[in-house]
Design an enzyme around this catalytic site. Structure first.
Site, mmCIF file in Angstrom:
data_model
loop_
_atom_site.group_PDB
_atom_site.id
_atom_site.type_symbol
_atom_site.label_atom_id
_atom_site.label_comp_id
_atom_site.label_asym_id
_atom_site.label_seq_id
_atom_site.Cartn_x
_atom_site.Cartn_y
_atom_site.Cartn_z
ATOM 1 C CG HIS A 178 -1.946 -0.925 1.370
ATOM 2 N ND1 HIS A 178 -3.253 -0.610 1.093
ATOM 3 C CD2 HIS A 178 -1.944 -2.231 1.722
ATOM 4 C CE1 HIS A 178 -4.007 -1.674 1.269
ATOM 5 N NE2 HIS A 178 -3.234 -2.678 1.653
ATOM 6 C CG HIS B 153 -3.697 2.715 10.564
ATOM 7 N ND1 HIS B 153 -4.823 2.202 9.995
ATOM 8 C CD2 HIS B 153 -3.875 4.060 10.550
ATOM 9 C CE1 HIS B 153 -5.653 3.166 9.653
ATOM 10 N NE2 HIS B 153 -5.102 4.312 9.978
ATOM 11 C CD GLU C 84 -7.164 7.848 10.198
ATOM 12 O OE1 GLU C 84 -8.095 7.033 10.005
ATOM 13 O OE2 GLU C 84 -5.971 7.544 10.060
ATOM 14 C CE1 TYR D 155 -12.757 3.206 3.455
ATOM 15 C CE2 TYR D 155 -13.125 2.266 5.633
ATOM 16 C CZ TYR D 155 -12.287 2.864 4.709
ATOM 17 O OH TYR D 155 -10.977 3.115 5.031
ATOM 18 C CG HIS E 31 -11.070 5.414 13.799
ATOM 19 N ND1 HIS E 31 -11.416 5.234 12.482
ATOM 20 C CD2 HIS E 31 -11.871 4.587 14.510
ATOM 21 C CE1 HIS E 31 -12.365 4.329 12.393
ATOM 22 N NE2 HIS E 31 -12.667 3.921 13.615
ATOM 23 C CG HIS F 79 -8.486 3.128 13.042
ATOM 24 N ND1 HIS F 79 -7.540 3.876 13.727
ATOM 25 C CD2 HIS F 79 -8.457 3.617 11.773
ATOM 26 C CE1 HIS F 79 -6.991 4.765 12.926
ATOM 27 N NE2 HIS F 79 -7.523 4.624 11.720
#
Length: 440
Positions: free
Chosen positions: A298, A341, A347, A356, A371, A377
């Site tokens: 990623h 992470h 966020e 999602y 979060h 999360h």
């Protein structure tokens, strides 16, 4: 004329205007020929008996590249307004002092609809806040409206407002002109500019970021190069338009973290011509050039940043606006949903449309999640099991649009968010199915 087709399932949006384009570019527009003075910003007598007025979004001595200002040529200057009186509003909160202490848990809310009728201002509710007006920070809000603002205007002197519609099209009337905005688009209203919101579909719901820090701008592209992400040419500013109807207007002003109201005998939308680089914009998220890996693993989610409000620490934003639009997933030997992470940034997330990928069931369009800094999360149990066992082929994530307001400071939920909003108290249970499958 500029036509925009269907956005995220809405009906066709047609705006009877030709739009100026380019985020941060110098614009000029006049609703009456000859209303813009030539060669002088403030002539002894402005054309057509107008008044010259300067709206500054930065200090006069800011570097030229960072200087924001627009000259307005209007029928009456904005100083012609009655005295202000306090206006009560239980739901619109600003600044860390108006937040509540909450445990370091992930928070999530279901879709919210106001219980009573009201316009855009009436229907604003703050989910979470930090910072302080004039010093920096942000607030994440929801709005739910069932009627037009009509002859009512809002001036936010504390912050610029980033509006993210989720249901229902909006017509934003601003001092510089009008913008029609549908779900799948966003609108950005500069700090200190009068505007009002009318409804094109009878009711509307969505999100707002109140940015108390440096003005939003496009992020630097670095190794990406000269093209990609949100392109400046796709941000559209309105042409000049003015309201000539007689009658009183209520002006609601956000100032010092509080609301005030005054009545004036004419419309604040009386600007006949303007020029400058401080303007409201709309932008279509479908024009985002998404960038992702074509091998494995990623890239950081910063590749989805649309706008950033920088802080005094390079790379550590006061607030970033990030979207997760339709895109191709092609990575090999990779767990494709967002990884687990704990992030130094906080966020706040919303879902405009669809599903999602990290929360296939629990996160609903119109809902929100928070979060905070270093709160763990990531994908729920269902998403983990599905992605871990998937036969990886190129796959298009389609019919989806999520976004994030990401900020360097913890966000404090408001009393409304912890009590009256549809808070999902069992949110953390979505991770309880993650088993210890360690096999030595």
């Amino acid at each position: 004329m500029s036509k925009f087709g269907a956005h995220m399932g809405t009906t066709e949006l047609i705006t009877e205007l030709t739009y100026l384009t380019g985020f941060g570019n110098q614009h000029s527009s006049e609703a009456v020929a000859g209303a813009l003075p030539i060669g002088r910003n403030s002539p002894q007598r402005a054309p057509h008996g107008l008044y010259a007025e300067l709206l500054s979004g930065s200090a006069f001595t800011a570097p030229r590249a960072a200087n924001q200002r627009t000259w307005l040529y209007r029928r009456r200057p904005s100083v012609v307004v009655g005295g202000y009186a306090p206006l009560a509003h239980a739901g619109w909160k600003t600044g860390a002092a108006q937040g509540e202490h909450a445990p370091p848990d992930p928070l999530r809310w279901g879709p919210w609809l106001a219980a009573t009728e009201g316009d855009f201002v009436d229907g604003l509710r703050s989910y979470a806040v930090n910072g302080e007006p004039g010093l920096g920070g942000m607030a994440a809000l929801a709005y739910a409206a069932t009627r037009d603002m009509g002859r009512r205007a809002l001036v936010n002197a504390d912050a610029e407002m980033l509006i993210v519609p989720q249901q229902g099209r909006l017509r934003l009337t601003t001092e510089l002109g009008r913008l029609d905005v549908a779900p799948g688009m966003i609108a950005l209203v500069p700090r200190g500019l009068a505007f009002k919101v009318d409804l094109l579909d009878g009711s509307a719901r969505g999100y707002v970021c109140e940015n108390h820090g440096a003005a939003f701008r496009l992020p630097e592209l670095g190794p990406i190069g000269s093209n990609g992400l949100a392109n400046p040419r796709d941000f559209e500013a309105p042409v000049a338009w003015f309201d000539g109807a007689a009658g009183e207007y209520e002006v609601v002003k956000r100032y010092g973290g509080r609301l005030w109201r005054a009545t004036q005998g004419h419309s604040p939308f009386n600007v006949v011509a303007w020029h400058g680089n401080l303007a409201p914009y709309r932008w279509d998220t479908a024009r985002f050039m998404a960038i992702n890996t074509v091998s494995f693993d990623h890239p950081d989610p910063s590749i989805f940043t649309v706008l950033t409000s920088p802080s005094d620490t390079p790379g550590w934003a006061n607030v970033d606006f990030v979207i997760f639009p339709p895109r191709w997933m092609v990575a090999e030997d990779t767990f494709r949903p967002p990884w687990y992470h704990r992030n130094v940034m906080s966020e706040f997330m919303g879902l405009v449309l669809g599903q999602y990928d990290a929360k296939p069931e629990g996160f609903k369009p119109g809902g929100a999640s928070l979060h905070n800094s270093y709160v763990p999360h990531g994908p729920d149990s269902e998403a983990f099991d599905k992605a871990s066992g998937a036969h990886l082929q190129p796959h298009k994530l389609d019919h989806t649009l999520a976004f994030m307001f990401e900020t360097r400071w913890p966000l404090l939920p408001t009393a409304w968010a912890l009590s009256d909003a549809p808070l999902e108290t069992s949110y953390a249970d979505c991770w309880q199915g993650l088993k210890d499958d360690f096999n030595a």
